[in-house]
Design a protein around this motif. Sequence first.
Motif, PDB file in Angstrom:
ATOM      1  N   PHE A  64      19.418   8.992 -22.650  1.00 26.44           N
ATOM      2  CA  PHE A  64      20.609   9.196 -21.827  1.00 26.44           C
ATOM      3  C   PHE A  64      21.844   9.507 -22.674  1.00 26.44           C
ATOM      4  CE2 PHE A  64      18.010   7.751 -18.443  1.00 26.44           C
ATOM      5  CZ  PHE A  64      18.589   8.268 -17.287  1.00 26.44           C
ATOM      6  N   SER A  65      21.870   9.061 -23.901  1.00 26.25           N
ATOM      7  CA  SER A  65      22.969   9.457 -24.787  1.00 26.25           C
ATOM      8  C   SER A  65      22.872  10.943 -25.115  1.00 26.25           C
ATOM      9  CB  SER A  65      22.934   8.621 -26.075  1.00 26.25           C
ATOM     10  OG  SER A  65      23.170   7.252 -25.804  1.00 26.25           O
ATOM     11  N   ALA A  66      21.654  11.432 -25.327  1.00 27.60           N
ATOM     12  CA  ALA A  66      21.471  12.865 -25.601  1.00 27.60           C
ATOM     13  C   ALA A  66      21.765  13.710 -24.370  1.00 27.60           C
ATOM     14  CB  ALA A  66      20.046  13.121 -26.079  1.00 27.60           C
ATOM     15  N   ALA A  67      21.589  13.135 -23.167  1.00 30.19           N
ATOM     16  CA  ALA A  67      21.778  13.886 -21.923  1.00 30.19           C
ATOM     17  C   ALA A  67      23.134  13.649 -21.280  1.00 30.19           C
ATOM     18  CB  ALA A  67      20.679  13.525 -20.934  1.00 30.19           C
ATOM     19  N   VAL A  68      24.072  13.084 -22.028  1.00 35.50           N
ATOM     20  CA  VAL A  68      25.358  12.732 -21.426  1.00 35.50           C
ATOM     21  C   VAL A  68      26.114  13.956 -20.913  1.00 35.50           C
ATOM     22  CG1 VAL A  68      26.722  12.856 -23.553  1.00 35.50           C
ATOM     23  CG2 VAL A  68      27.360  11.217 -21.758  1.00 35.50           C
ATOM     24  N   ASP A  69      25.837  15.151 -21.460  1.00 30.60           N
ATOM     25  CA  ASP A  69      26.513  16.378 -21.019  1.00 30.60           C
ATOM     26  C   ASP A  69      25.751  17.106 -19.907  1.00 30.60           C
ATOM     27  OD1 ASP A  69      28.638  16.102 -22.809  1.00 30.60           O
ATOM     28  OD2 ASP A  69      27.503  17.048 -24.431  1.00 30.60           O
ATOM     29  N   ILE A  70      24.722  16.456 -19.357  1.00 25.71           N
ATOM     30  CA  ILE A  70      23.977  17.033 -18.234  1.00 25.71           C
ATOM     31  C   ILE A  70      24.345  16.241 -16.983  1.00 25.71           C
ATOM     32  CG2 ILE A  70      21.698  17.597 -17.319  1.00 25.71           C
ATOM     33  CD1 ILE A  70      20.629  17.658 -20.126  1.00 25.71           C
ATOM     34  N   PRO A  71      25.233  16.757 -16.141  1.00 23.48           N
ATOM     35  CA  PRO A  71      25.744  15.957 -15.018  1.00 23.48           C
ATOM     36  C   PRO A  71      24.715  15.678 -13.937  1.00 23.48           C
ATOM     37  CG  PRO A  71      26.578  18.205 -14.898  1.00 23.48           C
ATOM     38  CD  PRO A  71      25.876  18.086 -16.212  1.00 23.48           C
ATOM     39  N   ASP A  72      23.606  16.446 -13.914  1.00 24.54           N
ATOM     40  CA  ASP A  72      22.584  16.205 -12.896  1.00 24.54           C
ATOM     41  C   ASP A  72      21.259  15.796 -13.538  1.00 24.54           C
ATOM     42  OD1 ASP A  72      22.047  18.632 -14.085  1.00 24.54           O
ATOM     43  OD2 ASP A  72      21.414  19.628 -12.236  1.00 24.54           O
ATOM     44  N   PHE A  73      21.337  15.054 -14.637  1.00 23.74           N
ATOM     45  CA  PHE A  73      20.131  14.682 -15.384  1.00 23.74           C
ATOM     46  C   PHE A  73      19.330  13.634 -14.616  1.00 23.74           C
ATOM     47  CE2 PHE A  73      18.123  11.876 -18.645  1.00 23.74           C
ATOM     48  CZ  PHE A  73      17.140  12.774 -19.033  1.00 23.74           C
ATOM     49  N   ASN A  74      18.021  13.881 -14.517  1.00 22.13           N
ATOM     50  CA  ASN A  74      17.104  12.940 -13.872  1.00 22.13           C
ATOM     51  C   ASN A  74      15.984  12.585 -14.838  1.00 22.13           C
ATOM     52  OD1 ASN A  74      18.609  13.192 -11.536  1.00 22.13           O
ATOM     53  ND2 ASN A  74      17.277  14.760 -10.667  1.00 22.13           N
ATOM     54  N   TRP A  75      15.683  11.286 -14.919  1.00 20.74           N
ATOM     55  CA  TRP A  75      14.592  10.780 -15.759  1.00 20.74           C
ATOM     56  C   TRP A  75      13.653   9.988 -14.877  1.00 20.74           C
ATOM     57  CZ3 TRP A  75      12.645   5.948 -16.566  1.00 20.74           C
ATOM     58  CH2 TRP A  75      11.814   5.743 -17.666  1.00 20.74           C
ATOM     59  N   LYS A  76      12.362  10.277 -14.997  1.00 21.00           N
ATOM     60  CA  LYS A  76      11.390   9.581 -14.157  1.00 21.00           C
ATOM     61  C   LYS A  76      10.134   9.299 -14.951  1.00 21.00           C
ATOM     62  CE  LYS A  76       8.893   9.913  -9.749  1.00 21.00           C
ATOM     63  NZ  LYS A  76       8.660  10.756  -8.544  1.00 21.00           N
ATOM     64  N   ARG A  77       9.685   8.036 -14.884  1.00 21.28           N
ATOM     65  CA  ARG A  77       8.409   7.690 -15.499  1.00 21.28           C
ATOM     66  C   ARG A  77       7.461   7.184 -14.424  1.00 21.28           C
ATOM     67  NH1 ARG A  77       6.820   4.678 -21.114  1.00 21.28           N
ATOM     68  NH2 ARG A  77       4.582   4.814 -20.810  1.00 21.28           N
ATOM     69  N   GLU A  78       6.255   7.754 -14.423  1.00 19.99           N
ATOM     70  CA  GLU A  78       5.216   7.354 -13.479  1.00 19.99           C
ATOM     71  C   GLU A  78       3.921   7.239 -14.255  1.00 19.99           C
ATOM     72  OE1 GLU A  78       3.990   8.397  -8.881  1.00 19.99           O
ATOM     73  OE2 GLU A  78       4.899   9.917 -10.148  1.00 19.99           O
ATOM     74  N   GLY A  79       3.518   6.003 -14.512  1.00 22.80           N
ATOM     75  CA  GLY A  79       2.344   5.795 -15.354  1.00 22.80           C
ATOM     76  C   GLY A  79       2.634   6.262 -16.764  1.00 22.80           C
ATOM     77  N   ASP A  80       1.812   7.163 -17.281  1.00 15.88           N
ATOM     78  CA  ASP A  80       2.002   7.707 -18.629  1.00 15.88           C
ATOM     79  C   ASP A  80       2.739   9.035 -18.624  1.00 15.88           C
ATOM     80  OD1 ASP A  80       0.703   5.575 -19.807  1.00 15.88           O
ATOM     81  OD2 ASP A  80      -1.280   6.514 -19.641  1.00 15.88           O
ATOM     82  N   ASN A  81       3.339   9.401 -17.504  1.00 18.05           N
ATOM     83  CA  ASN A  81       4.037  10.685 -17.386  1.00 18.05           C
ATOM     84  C   ASN A  81       5.545  10.474 -17.310  1.00 18.05           C
ATOM     85  OD1 ASN A  81       1.550  12.223 -17.174  1.00 18.05           O
ATOM     86  ND2 ASN A  81       1.367  11.382 -15.111  1.00 18.05           N
ATOM     87  N   VAL A  82       6.296  11.193 -18.141  1.00 14.54           N
ATOM     88  CA  VAL A  82       7.755  11.161 -18.131  1.00 14.54           C
ATOM     89  C   VAL A  82       8.249  12.565 -17.826  1.00 14.54           C
ATOM     90  CG1 VAL A  82       9.834  10.802 -19.500  1.00 14.54           C
ATOM     91  CG2 VAL A  82       7.902   9.234 -19.741  1.00 14.54           C
ATOM     92  N   THR A  83       9.091  12.680 -16.795  1.00 10.90           N
ATOM     93  CA  THR A  83       9.609  13.986 -16.374  1.00 10.90           C
ATOM     94  C   THR A  83      11.115  14.026 -16.548  1.00 10.90           C
ATOM     95  OG1 THR A  83       7.829  14.157 -14.740  1.00 10.90           O
ATOM     96  CG2 THR A  83       9.694  15.659 -14.504  1.00 10.90           C
ATOM     97  N   LEU A  84      11.613  15.101 -17.150  1.00 14.71           N
ATOM     98  CA  LEU A  84      13.040  15.310 -17.388  1.00 14.71           C
ATOM     99  C   LEU A  84      13.488  16.532 -16.596  1.00 14.71           C
ATOM    100  CD1 LEU A  84      12.814  15.082 -21.295  1.00 14.71           C
ATOM    101  CD2 LEU A  84      13.196  13.173 -19.714  1.00 14.71           C
ATOM    102  N   THR A  85      14.575  16.402 -15.824  1.00 16.03           N
ATOM    103  CA  THR A  85      15.105  17.537 -15.069  1.00 16.03           C
ATOM    104  C   THR A  85      16.623  17.555 -15.156  1.00 16.03           C
ATOM    105  OG1 THR A  85      15.153  16.256 -13.018  1.00 16.03           O
ATOM    106  CG2 THR A  85      13.175  17.549 -13.441  1.00 16.03           C
ATOM    107  N   GLY A  86      17.208  18.706 -14.850  1.00 21.28           N
ATOM    108  CA  GLY A  86      18.660  18.864 -14.892  1.00 21.28           C
ATOM    109  C   GLY A  86      19.020  20.251 -15.409  1.00 21.28           C
ATOM    110  N   ILE A  87      20.322  20.510 -15.507  1.00 23.09           N
ATOM    111  CA  ILE A  87      20.814  21.785 -16.040  1.00 23.09           C
ATOM    112  C   ILE A  87      21.692  21.490 -17.244  1.00 23.09           C
ATOM    113  CG2 ILE A  87      22.142  23.871 -15.555  1.00 23.09           C
ATOM    114  CD1 ILE A  87      21.398  23.583 -12.645  1.00 23.09           C
ATOM    115  N   ALA A  88      21.210  21.859 -18.428  1.00 22.73           N
ATOM    116  CA  ALA A  88      21.924  21.596 -19.676  1.00 22.73           C
ATOM    117  C   ALA A  88      22.905  22.726 -19.960  1.00 22.73           C
ATOM    118  CB  ALA A  88      20.939  21.459 -20.831  1.00 22.73           C
TER     119      ALA A  88
END
Length: 319
Positions: A139-163
């Motif tokens: 989240f420190s690396a994504a601080v400049d992404i105003p619509d950043f989404n982080w999701k973990r489900e089991g062993d899967n991590v998904t990152l979305t947003g507009i950098a």
Amino acid sequence: MTDPDETRTITGWKTASRFYRQKPGLGWLLALLAVPLLLGLLGWGTLDKSGRDLDASIPSIDPTVSEPEVNLPGLPTALSIMRNGNDIMLSGDLPDAAARTGLLDLLRSIHGPDVNLVDNLNIAAGAPGPDLTGLQGVFSAAVDIPDFNWKREGDNVTLTGIAPNEEVRAAVEAAARSAWPEANITNRIQVATAPAPGGDCATLQSDITALIDAPINFETDGATLTSGSEQMLSRVAEKITACPEARISVDGYTDNSGNDAINIPLSANRAKSVAEFLISQGVAADLVTSRGHGSANPIAGNDTPAGKAQNRRVEITVS
């Protein structure tokens, strides 16, 4: 009383003893059959009583009482953190209140104390605790992404947003892979693209000129915009915000009435008023400058009222 063993004869009574074994009669047979039957009934009664005692000792089960939930190890777990500007929504399971507090405090430390945290987290015994160290890096690396989404489900991590650029996108993915090397990282972050040459932003200056179809007017001898000019400038601001890289210069001018000691401050205040209105409508403040020039650079003669009216103006220039 006569003896059953005595025999009466014609000549008189003669006593004779007879010894013999009689066959058992029907009564004896019935008695022999009755004994085991009675013993069986007595035994059955004893067993039945013990059975009734056993039934009485077993507690009844209330069918309305639900069985406790069991969290089996190894089942997939989910945690989602979705940012929308100053709002961050959290959902998923955490093991206890301390884990929840730690996660909320971490996000406040990254995005500031005024961030609005929407807490939809559940406390579930046995749920894994959040990896605060890994989340801090991502989240420190994504601080400049105003619509950043982080999701973990089991062993899967998904990152979305507009950098804003490719460097930010790559930094967020690198932080995620460093934090969870065993996870499957899916990077769906997109990079904002600048307007293509020849697109809408290429004609921004002419679009602004067309929108300003009347002079920008102020209250008499002041720098307060009239309501009609504010409506016109609102349309100009909407056009400018569609081109976030455009730099805007606002320049104010007067006619030659009076002197520079009066005209320069007046023109500067009017230019500043226009710039501040554009900023209030969403134009980035660091992309807008304003300046007053007084009676310099006239576009018409000052010898007629019509010429003086043309010289009293505010110009908006794209650079």
